[in-house]
Design a protein around this motif. Structure first.
Motif, PDB file in Angstrom:
ATOM      1  N   TYR A   1      37.301  13.808  29.364  1.00  8.90           N
ATOM      2  CA  TYR A   1      38.372  13.352  30.261  1.00  8.90           C
ATOM      3  C   TYR A   1      37.789  12.801  31.547  1.00  8.90           C
TER       4      TYR A   1
ATOM      5  N   GLU B   1      36.442   9.380  31.021  1.00  8.58           N
ATOM      6  CA  GLU B   1      37.486   8.367  30.861  1.00  8.58           C
ATOM      7  C   GLU B   1      38.158   8.056  32.192  1.00  8.58           C
ATOM      8  N   LEU B   2      38.411   9.128  32.972  1.00  6.93           N
ATOM      9  CA  LEU B   2      39.075   8.929  34.261  1.00  6.93           C
ATOM     10  C   LEU B   2      38.208   8.080  35.174  1.00  6.93           C
ATOM     11  N   GLU B   3      36.919   8.345  35.112  1.00  5.60           N
ATOM     12  CA  GLU B   3      35.967   7.567  35.902  1.00  5.60           C
ATOM     13  C   GLU B   3      36.149   6.083  35.597  1.00  5.60           C
ATOM     14  N   GLN B   4      36.304   5.781  34.306  1.00  6.79           N
ATOM     15  CA  GLN B   4      36.434   4.377  33.905  1.00  6.79           C
ATOM     16  C   GLN B   4      37.725   3.775  34.421  1.00  6.79           C
ATOM     17  N   ILE B   5      38.772   4.596  34.448  1.00 11.53           N
ATOM     18  CA  ILE B   5      40.063   4.048  34.877  1.00 11.53           C
ATOM     19  C   ILE B   5      40.044   3.802  36.383  1.00 11.53           C
ATOM     20  N   VAL B   6      39.531   4.786  37.145  1.00  7.99           N
ATOM     21  CA  VAL B   6      39.561   4.674  38.603  1.00  7.99           C
ATOM     22  C   VAL B   6      38.414   3.844  39.104  1.00  7.99           C
TER      23      VAL B   6
ATOM     24  N   HIS C   1      45.588   3.460  26.909  1.00  8.03           N
ATOM     25  CA  HIS C   1      45.122   2.759  28.100  1.00  8.03           C
ATOM     26  C   HIS C   1      43.990   1.812  27.747  1.00  8.03           C
TER      27      HIS C   1
END
Lengths: 263, 510
Positions: A255, A258-263, B458
């Motif tokens: 997670y 993935e969050l790193e990639q989104i932000v 996403h």
């Protein structure tokens, strides 16, 4: 090809003879297959004479039945895949064979006994019949019903249907099918019951004698109490709740990435 | 430079043409098909000369609407207008067009007058257009051949000639048009009722396309092949094709949607419902708007509803109220109701009632598999509402044939983990165990699956975003400018520093 012709007649007569001479058929089939290959008919190519094709198909069909009668499943498998060319690709040229659906049905049962349910459905889907008329063909509806009963758990229906086979060859599969069913039922009983009287267990498992049941119980590791006449199933103790640490850590790291990639 | 000026005028016209769809509400003068074809040809030429496939895509988007406006006169005029007078290609193309029947001339006359106002006066064309334009014109002719059964034969011939030419040219700028031609090839074979014979042609072309990295054609061909396999129920071959090929990632959304739909169907037949469901979700997401492509939208939803039920879920009620889906899914809605209530008799009745509908949708066998789900749902409902129930009652409530059956079925349900409980054989009843506590590792698992789904969604959406080509150049230029400014700034600071440094120096001088 006079040689092939006489061999073919030979095969037909020895296949039809009662009782069928399995050994002779086997040797004849082997010779015929060599003949077919040299005539280029085993795997037909280009334009072949429909008459010759029909004979080749006949030989292969006899071969398929012969393999079932001599209980050689892999050999049936081979014959069936060779026959598929004739059924699928030459279906429009050749007159329909009366043995086509029995053989297709046998193939379905074979898949069922080997527990290849996905293949079973794929094969079912590719049958050259409209789907709502599948049930009206006795050779095909038999395996379909068996599959349905197996899936929903109506094992007694499967057991009762074993004598209703539409063709003699279907019964060769019954034994292995019954073995599959017994194991299924046994695993159901292990979880669904705490204990069972010996007599009821025998009827549930379709055993006629107690000795058969006892041997089966021993094989599955059930505790048999002969004095009270009951079988007790050893419960697998309630699984201890354990937190799968590694899995949780891996998931959390995922997670984070993935969050790193989104932000 | 007459050619240049010509381009400019047509550019303006192209813009006008592109503006019309947005302002369609007011009664704008319809662009005559001849003019449209001509502008399209110029657009294609521009695409080839600037290496921007975007223009070609724009042309192909109008294909569907243009197709309906075609007739022989239009095609003839267009070809005559596009090619120079003494062109060999022109005479060849014109040889395919039959004599113009009388009524068609009159009908096109109605559209003609506005043509004169929008198209510039015919100028002598001196240049031979690019081969892509020829293929485009051929595509239009093929499509027109395919509108009437009498010309299917000719369509087949022209298709073959076009394909041979395309293969010989081997131009990457032709790919988008070529992909459309393959669709026409399939259509020509299908209408000639020999779809199976097209397979070797497609397979050979697919190999060539993948060797040439011709993604668009490849995507189109894989879909053609899958469709042809599935039309003949050859699921194992289709599955092998899927596993042996990689669908080009750069393919357009419509092709992707189709591909996902076919994969979903294959997986559903193979009982791999989770994978099927995933593919179908992707297909729905990538599909064109329901209003523009209702047929595809309905087909995907039909399959997805069945697969969802096979997975043990009940589709949402709102889905069946969707204006596009409501009528198409009415039969499926009744099945859903039967599965939800766990009523075996209702399920059988519905299945028999809509058999022909399901058969036509090729979902009959899938729906027939739902029988066991109906039973499972029924047992589950019983286990939730009773703490103890006799096998006899189960048998009556679920319309099972005998108590014996009920015992086996309940036993299997317990083993499969559908319900918690046990059978007490001596008393002939089923005791239902209490529900498990709501917390445990399985909750985390479900939660994890949901998060994974969201993340996947996403990522897929990011991948589906499109960026204008070369847009990053501009950014690069900006960055370059910024760096330049920075340098200047640094220089100024340095100079300023010098001043600062100078001052004490000055002081020192004093």
């Amino acid at each position: 090809m006079p040689d092939l012709g006489s061999l073919y007649r030979d095969l037909q007569s020895s296949f039809k003879a009662q009782p069928c001479d399995l050994k002779k058929c086997g040797t004849l089939l082997a010779q015929l297959k060599v003949g077919l290959i040299s005539a280029g008919l085993l795997v037909p190519q280009e334009e072949a004479n429909p008459k010759d094709l029909q004979i080749a198909r006949d030989i292969l069909e006899i071969g398929a039945f012969w393999s079932i009668r001599s209980k050689d499943i892999p050999s049936f498998d081979r014959y069936f895949s060779q026959l598929r060319t004739f059924y699928d690709d030459y279906g429009t040229i050749l007159p329909p064979s009366p043995r086509e659906f029995p053989i297709r049905g046998l193939n379905l049962i074979r898949l069922l006994t080997q527990n290849r349910i996905a293949d079973f459905h794929t094969t079912l889907e590719s049958l050259p019949l409209p789907a709502d008329s599948l049930t009206s063909n006795p050779y095909i509806s038999h395996p379909i019903n068996l599959e349905r009963w197996l899936m929903e758990g109506s094992y007694s229906k499967v057991w009762n249907a074993r004598e209703e086979a539409p063709a003699e060859e279907y019964k060769f599969f019954v034994d292995s099918l019954m073995g599959t069913i017994r194991n299924e039922i046994a695993s159901c009983e292990e979880t669904a019951y705490e204990s069972l009287p010996l007599k009821d267990a025998a009827t549930l498992l379709f055993f006629t004698s107690q000795s058969e049941l006892l041997a089966f119980a021993k094989q599955r590791g059930w505790q048999v109490n002969l004095s009270s006449g009951t079988i007790t199933f050893s419960r697998k103790g309630e699984e201890k709740m354990e937190i799968p640490k590694e899995k949780l850590i891996a998931a959390n790291l995922q997670y984070a990435r993935e969050l790193e990639q989104i932000v | 430079m007459p050619a240049d000026v010509d381009m400019k005028i047509k550019d303006d016209e192209a813009k006008k043409d592109n503006d019309t769809p947005t302002e369609e509400t007011k009664p704008s003068v319809p662009v005559s098909p001849v003019a449209e074809i001509k502008t399209n040809v110029t657009l294609i030429e521009r695409a080839v000369s600037t290496l921007e496939p975007r223009f070609t895509h724009r042309v192909l988007r109008t294909l569907t609407s243009l197709r309906k406006k075609l007739n022989w006169k239009v095609l003839k005029e267009a070809i005559e207008g596009v090619y120079p007078a003494d062109s060999a290609t022109k005479t060849h193309l014109l040889s395919w067009i039959p004599e113009v029947p009388a009524e068609e001339t009159t009908s096109s006359m109605d559209i003609d007058p506005p043509t004169n106002t929008t198209t510039p006066a015919p100028k002598p064309v001196t240049q031979e257009p690019v081969p892509e334009a020829e293929v485009y014109l051929r595509l239009l002719i093929i499509h027109h051949f395919l509108t009437s059964p009498s010309t299917y034969q000719k369509a087949g011939e022209l298709v073959h000639e076009t394909v041979d030419k395309m293969q010989a040219w081997n131009r990457r700028s032709m790919d988008p048009v070529a992909a459309k031609v393959w669709y026409a090839v399939e259509r020509a074979y299908e209408l000639g009722d020999e779809l199976a014979n097209a397979r070797p042609v497609f397979l050979a072309a697919q190999r060539t396309a993948s060797l040439r990295h011709d993604d668009e054609t490849q995507a189109s061909l894989i879909n053609r092949l899958l469709r042809s396999y599935l039309a003949y129920n050859l699921y194992s071959q289709a599955d092998k094709l899927v596993s042996k090929t990689t669908f080009p990632t750069s393919a357009g959304n419509p092709q992707y949607a189709r591909y996902h739909y076919y994969v979903g169907r294959i997986k559903a037949v193979q009982l791999n419902y989770t994978a099927a469901h995933e593919s179908l979700q992707q297909a729905i997401r990538r599909a064109p708007l329901p209003a523009t492509a209702p047929g595809f939208y309905q087909a995907v939803h039909k399959l997805s509803v069945v697969v969802e039920m096979l997975m043990g879920d009940i589709p949402e009620r709102g889905l069946f109220r969707h204006p596009v889906l409501e009528r198409a899914l009415s039969g499926y809605f009744e099945i859903v109701k039967a599965v939800r209530t766990g009523s075996l008799s209702q399920f059988q009745a519905t299945l028999a009632k809509h058999a022909s509908l399901f058969e036509a949708d090729k979902t009959y066998t899938l729906i027939a598999r739902l029988r066991q789900n109906v039973i499972k749902t029924g047992i589950r409902r019983l286990s939730l509402s009773y703490s103890r129930i006799s096998l006899r009652d189960i048998c009556v409530k679920l319309h099972l044939d005998s108590e014996e059956d009920a015992e086996y079925i309940v036993g299997k349900a317990i083993r499969d983990g559908v319900i918690e409980g046990r059978i007490v054989h001596e008393k002939g009843w089923m005791e239902c165990g209490g529900q498990k506590g709501g917390y445990g590792p399985e909750v985390a698992e479900v939660f994890g699956r949901r998060i994974a789904y969201c993340l996947e969604l996403h990522n897929q959406s990011v991948k589906a975003m499109r960026y204008p080509l070369n847009a990053h150049r501009k950014e690069l230029a900006d960055a370059e400018g910024a760096r330049e400014r920075e340098k200047e700034l640094a220089k100024e600071i340095q100079e300023g520093g010098d001043i600062d440094d100078d001052e004490p120096g000055l002081g020192e001088g004093f």
